[in-house]
Design a protein around this motif. Structure first.
Motif: not given
Length: 167
Positions: A50-54, A56-57, A67-70, A142-143
């Protein structure tokens, strides 16, 4: 002068990690993101882009239970780590958290749902009886663009109750 393709091949480094209970060895450049490895190389498309900048989750995974943003995790950071994706939660049957999201309207359009469920899994693992404030805090990364957090919070409450009833 070395061409770019050759430079990238020379910079590839093997990594070994556990993904959803299986040891995985990959030859990837250290600059590749975990998100692209999961989706492009391993065809685990449950983790969303989605956002690719951490912010939105949607790409949330568990790394050693956290929990970690891939989208913000580089390949070299995965060496020796235990990674759980949404696919890893329902190997034999649907995870109780997933069932609660379906039953309580937490699923909505579904795009944010895998990341939400991963964040809830981490929350309920470390705190099986979270307060409303703790639930809100755990989901703050998480959005949901459907603006329907009521169903999501009901899902978390039901999953927490279910976990207490079975323990």
């Amino acid at each position: 002068m070395m061409n770019r393709g050759l430079a990238e091949m020379r910079s590839e480094k093997g990594i070994s990690c556990e993904i959803n209970g299986q040891i995985i060895k990959l030859e990837v450049p250290p600059s590749r993101k975990l998100l692209s490895i999961l989706r492009d190389d391993l065809v685990m498309t449950g983790t969303k882009i989605s956002c690719e900048i951490g912010r939105c989750g949607a790409c949330m995974v568990l790394i050693d239970g956290e929990p970690t943003n891939a989208c913000l995790t580089m390949a070299y950071q995965c060496e020796g780590k235990r990674i759980t994706t949404i696919e890893g939660l329902s190997v034999d049957e649907i995870d109780p958290i997933q069932r609660c999201f379906l039953e309580e309207g937490g699923y909505q359009c579904g795009y944010c749902t895998p990341g939400m469920i991963i964040s809830v899994k981490a929350l309920l693992t470390r705190n099986p009886d979270p307060s409303q404030e703790e639930m809100t805090e755990a989901l703050s990364g998480n959005l949901c663009r459907c603006t329907g957090y009521g169903g999501i919070i009901r899902s978390v409450r039901k999953a927490a109750l279910l976990g207490r009833d079975t323990s």
